[in-house]
Design a protein around this motif. Structure first.
Motif, PDB file in Angstrom:
ATOM      1  N   ALA A  16       0.846  -1.191   0.000  1.00  0.00           N
ATOM      2  CA  ALA A  16       0.000   0.000   0.000  1.00  0.00           C
ATOM      3  C   ALA A  16       0.883   1.243   0.000  1.00  0.00           C
ATOM      4  O   ALA A  16       1.839   1.332   0.781  1.00  0.00           O
ATOM      5  CB  ALA A  16      -0.908   0.016   1.225  1.00  0.00           C
ATOM      6  N   ARG A  17       0.569   2.190  -0.872  1.00  0.00           N
ATOM      7  CA  ARG A  17       1.309   3.454  -0.917  1.00  0.00           C
ATOM      8  C   ARG A  17       0.517   4.516  -0.161  1.00  0.00           C
ATOM      9  O   ARG A  17      -0.670   4.721  -0.413  1.00  0.00           O
ATOM     10  CB  ARG A  17       1.578   3.872  -2.359  1.00  0.00           C
ATOM     11  N   VAL A  18       1.211   5.156   0.780  1.00  0.00           N
ATOM     12  CA  VAL A  18       0.582   6.124   1.675  1.00  0.00           C
ATOM     13  C   VAL A  18       1.400   7.417   1.664  1.00  0.00           C
ATOM     14  O   VAL A  18       2.581   7.406   1.335  1.00  0.00           O
ATOM     15  CB  VAL A  18       0.497   5.566   3.120  1.00  0.00           C
ATOM     16  N   THR A  27      -5.206   5.671  11.265  1.00  0.00           N
ATOM     17  CA  THR A  27      -5.680   5.148   9.991  1.00  0.00           C
ATOM     18  C   THR A  27      -5.363   6.149   8.894  1.00  0.00           C
ATOM     19  O   THR A  27      -5.645   7.339   9.029  1.00  0.00           O
ATOM     20  CB  THR A  27      -7.196   4.900  10.032  1.00  0.00           C
ATOM     21  N   LEU A  28      -4.741   5.649   7.796  1.00  0.00           N
ATOM     22  CA  LEU A  28      -4.436   6.501   6.655  1.00  0.00           C
ATOM     23  C   LEU A  28      -5.070   5.917   5.408  1.00  0.00           C
ATOM     24  O   LEU A  28      -5.260   4.698   5.292  1.00  0.00           O
ATOM     25  CB  LEU A  28      -2.916   6.583   6.432  1.00  0.00           C
ATOM     26  N   ALA A  29      -5.377   6.770   4.445  1.00  0.00           N
ATOM     27  CA  ALA A  29      -5.883   6.324   3.151  1.00  0.00           C
ATOM     28  C   ALA A  29      -4.703   6.062   2.217  1.00  0.00           C
ATOM     29  O   ALA A  29      -3.802   6.891   2.089  1.00  0.00           O
ATOM     30  CB  ALA A  29      -6.798   7.376   2.543  1.00  0.00           C
ATOM     31  N   ALA A  30      -4.696   4.899   1.572  1.00  0.00           N
ATOM     32  CA  ALA A  30      -3.649   4.559   0.615  1.00  0.00           C
ATOM     33  C   ALA A  30      -4.042   5.033  -0.778  1.00  0.00           C
ATOM     34  O   ALA A  30      -5.232   5.043  -1.135  1.00  0.00           O
ATOM     35  CB  ALA A  30      -3.408   3.056   0.600  1.00  0.00           C
ATOM     36  N   SER A  31      -3.061   5.417  -1.560  1.00  0.00           N
ATOM     37  CA  SER A  31      -3.331   5.837  -2.935  1.00  0.00           C
ATOM     38  C   SER A  31      -3.363   4.667  -3.905  1.00  0.00           C
ATOM     39  O   SER A  31      -3.907   4.786  -5.009  1.00  0.00           O
ATOM     40  CB  SER A  31      -2.273   6.847  -3.388  1.00  0.00           C
ATOM     41  N   SER A  32      -2.778   3.514  -3.505  1.00  0.00           N
ATOM     42  CA  SER A  32      -2.793   2.345  -4.374  1.00  0.00           C
ATOM     43  C   SER A  32      -2.525   1.087  -3.558  1.00  0.00           C
ATOM     44  O   SER A  32      -2.003   1.156  -2.433  1.00  0.00           O
ATOM     45  CB  SER A  32      -1.746   2.457  -5.491  1.00  0.00           C
ATOM     46  N   LEU A  33      -2.892  -0.063  -4.125  1.00  0.00           N
ATOM     47  CA  LEU A  33      -2.641  -1.356  -3.495  1.00  0.00           C
ATOM     48  C   LEU A  33      -2.224  -2.332  -4.587  1.00  0.00           C
ATOM     49  O   LEU A  33      -2.822  -2.365  -5.664  1.00  0.00           O
ATOM     50  CB  LEU A  33      -3.888  -1.880  -2.785  1.00  0.00           C
ATOM     51  N   ALA A  34      -1.180  -3.128  -4.314  1.00  0.00           N
ATOM     52  CA  ALA A  34      -0.699  -4.088  -5.311  1.00  0.00           C
ATOM     53  C   ALA A  34      -0.251  -5.374  -4.634  1.00  0.00           C
ATOM     54  O   ALA A  34       0.207  -5.354  -3.483  1.00  0.00           O
ATOM     55  CB  ALA A  34       0.463  -3.495  -6.106  1.00  0.00           C
ATOM     56  N   HIS A  35      -0.420  -6.488  -5.332  1.00  0.00           N
ATOM     57  CA  HIS A  35       0.094  -7.786  -4.903  1.00  0.00           C
ATOM     58  C   HIS A  35       1.285  -8.128  -5.799  1.00  0.00           C
ATOM     59  O   HIS A  35       1.123  -8.267  -7.021  1.00  0.00           O
ATOM     60  CB  HIS A  35      -0.980  -8.872  -5.035  1.00  0.00           C
ATOM     61  N   VAL A  36       2.483  -8.252  -5.202  1.00  0.00           N
ATOM     62  CA  VAL A  36       3.695  -8.494  -5.987  1.00  0.00           C
ATOM     63  C   VAL A  36       4.548  -9.567  -5.313  1.00  0.00           C
ATOM     64  O   VAL A  36       4.506  -9.725  -4.084  1.00  0.00           O
ATOM     65  CB  VAL A  36       4.521  -7.203  -6.160  1.00  0.00           C
ATOM     66  N   PRO A  37       5.321 -10.336  -6.075  1.00  0.00           N
ATOM     67  CA  PRO A  37       6.177 -11.364  -5.475  1.00  0.00           C
ATOM     68  C   PRO A  37       7.235 -10.742  -4.575  1.00  0.00           C
ATOM     69  O   PRO A  37       7.778  -9.676  -4.869  1.00  0.00           O
ATOM     70  CB  PRO A  37       6.822 -12.036  -6.696  1.00  0.00           C
ATOM     71  N   GLY A  38       7.528 -11.430  -3.466  1.00  0.00           N
ATOM     72  CA  GLY A  38       8.538 -10.933  -2.549  1.00  0.00           C
ATOM     73  C   GLY A  38       9.003 -12.017  -1.599  1.00  0.00           C
ATOM     74  O   GLY A  38       8.927 -13.205  -1.896  1.00  0.00           O
ATOM     75  N   GLY A  39       9.446 -11.601  -0.431  1.00  0.00           N
ATOM     76  CA  GLY A  39      10.113 -12.488   0.512  1.00  0.00           C
ATOM     77  C   GLY A  39      11.610 -12.353   0.315  1.00  0.00           C
ATOM     78  O   GLY A  39      12.096 -12.284  -0.824  1.00  0.00           O
ATOM     79  N   LYS A  40      12.361 -12.302   1.409  1.00  0.00           N
ATOM     80  CA  LYS A  40      13.789 -12.042   1.289  1.00  0.00           C
ATOM     81  C   LYS A  40      14.489 -13.101   0.434  1.00  0.00           C
ATOM     82  O   LYS A  40      15.361 -12.780  -0.376  1.00  0.00           O
ATOM     83  CB  LYS A  40      14.434 -11.957   2.670  1.00  0.00           C
TER      84      LYS A  40
END
Length: 301
Positions: A16-18, A27-40
């Motif tokens: 989430a981008r805030v 509580t903050l409103a996010a400008s966008s939400l994305a599902h992306v691959p990750g994990g260290k």
């Protein structure tokens, strides 16, 4: 080039981008939400593979949609997944908030990663030593088994001691190369977070080493400082525009492993990895932000 085996986590990152990072209870409103691959682990494997190293990821994925998506992503990146177990239950998940300056807050849910088991390592024959790379998003006892197996088999072992876990302090002396950031260094060395290169080098000297090749401290915009024997080596970072810092440390670790696997000496490998991390912060996301080999070499030219 020899190969890189990463024993590490694979997560689905929910990003989430805030406008700024939230305060406790806010509580903050996010400008966008994305599902992306990750994990260290997955991030570091992608970084190594994109730099050109034959790479394998060992760990665990859940038998869920996220697990299938992550497996497909790793396959597209050319990363071997034969030792990435499929287990019952959900895959790992990370909840990430990124502010307008690129700083982040991350909450990790281990999921399938908690069931990961250390793989066996074949003894080194002739030629360059293969590289074993681990982090602390998997069970600490299994990471210890992996590092000890690497030592017995003659592999070059790297440990990115992140996140900083007090119960994992006994492991920081096991690898050939230990990699920490300033916060992790403070936890394991028992001091305050260092301000600058000199304080970081002095604090790193307090860590147990047992003849290890090097202790490397990543310092963000200040680059990295490494203790190599009694010598202190500082590799500065270039000034670049920052989009987000998620995955920058993982990029550094993965490219460092790949550069060492192709036979670069430690100083050259550190410079290569710093350049790669400087490229990663200029793109959004984690695994998706890892640069290609040609881009890193152009940055070094």
């Amino acid at each position: 080039m020899s190969h890189v085996l990463v024993f590490g986590s694979a997560n689905m990152d929910v990003v989430a981008r805030v406008p700024r990072l939230p305060l406790p209870g806010e509580t903050l409103a996010a400008s966008s939400l994305a599902h992306v691959p990750g994990g260290k682990g997955a991030n570091q494997a992608v970084a190594a593979a994109r730099f050109g190293a034959p790479c394998e990821l060992a760990g665990a994925l859940g038998k869920d949609d996220h697990g299938r998506s992550l497996a497909a992503f790793l396959d597209r990146e050319g990363i071997a997944t034969g030792r990435l177990a499929r287990v019952e239950g959900p895959s790992g998940l990370a909840l990430i908030a990124i502010d307008a300056e690129g700083e982040n807050q991350i909450i990790v849910v281990a999921g399938a990663n908690a069931q990961a088991q250390a793989p066996d390592l074949a003894p080194v024959g002739g030629g360059p030593r293969p590289v074993a790379l681990a982090q602390f998003e998997l069970p600490v006892d299994e990471v210890e088994r992996f590092l000890l197996a690497a030592r017995r088999a003659g592999w070059l072992s790297l440990l990115n001691a992140a996140p900083a876990l007090a119960e994992a302090t006994r492991l920081v002396a096991l690898p050939d190369i230990l990699i920490v950031n300033e916060t992790e260094l403070a936890v394991f060395a028992g001091g305050r977070v260092p301000a600058g290169v000199d304080e970081a080098a002095a604090l790193a000297a307090r860590l147990p080493r047992k003849g290890a090749m090097a202790t490397v401290v990543t310092l963000g915009a200040d680059g990295v400082v490494a203790l190599v024997g009694e010598a202190v080596l500082h590799v500065p970072a270039q000034v670049v525009p920052v989009v987000d810092t998620v995955g920058a440390g993982d990029c550094f670790c993965g490219v460092l492993a790949a550069a060492l696997a192709e036979g670069q000496d430690l100083e050259a490998a550190l410079r290569t990895a710093v350049a790669a991390a400087g490229l990663a912060v200029q793109r959004p996301g984690a695994a998706d932000a890892m640069p290609l080999r040609a881009q890193v070499l152009a940055q070094l030219a």
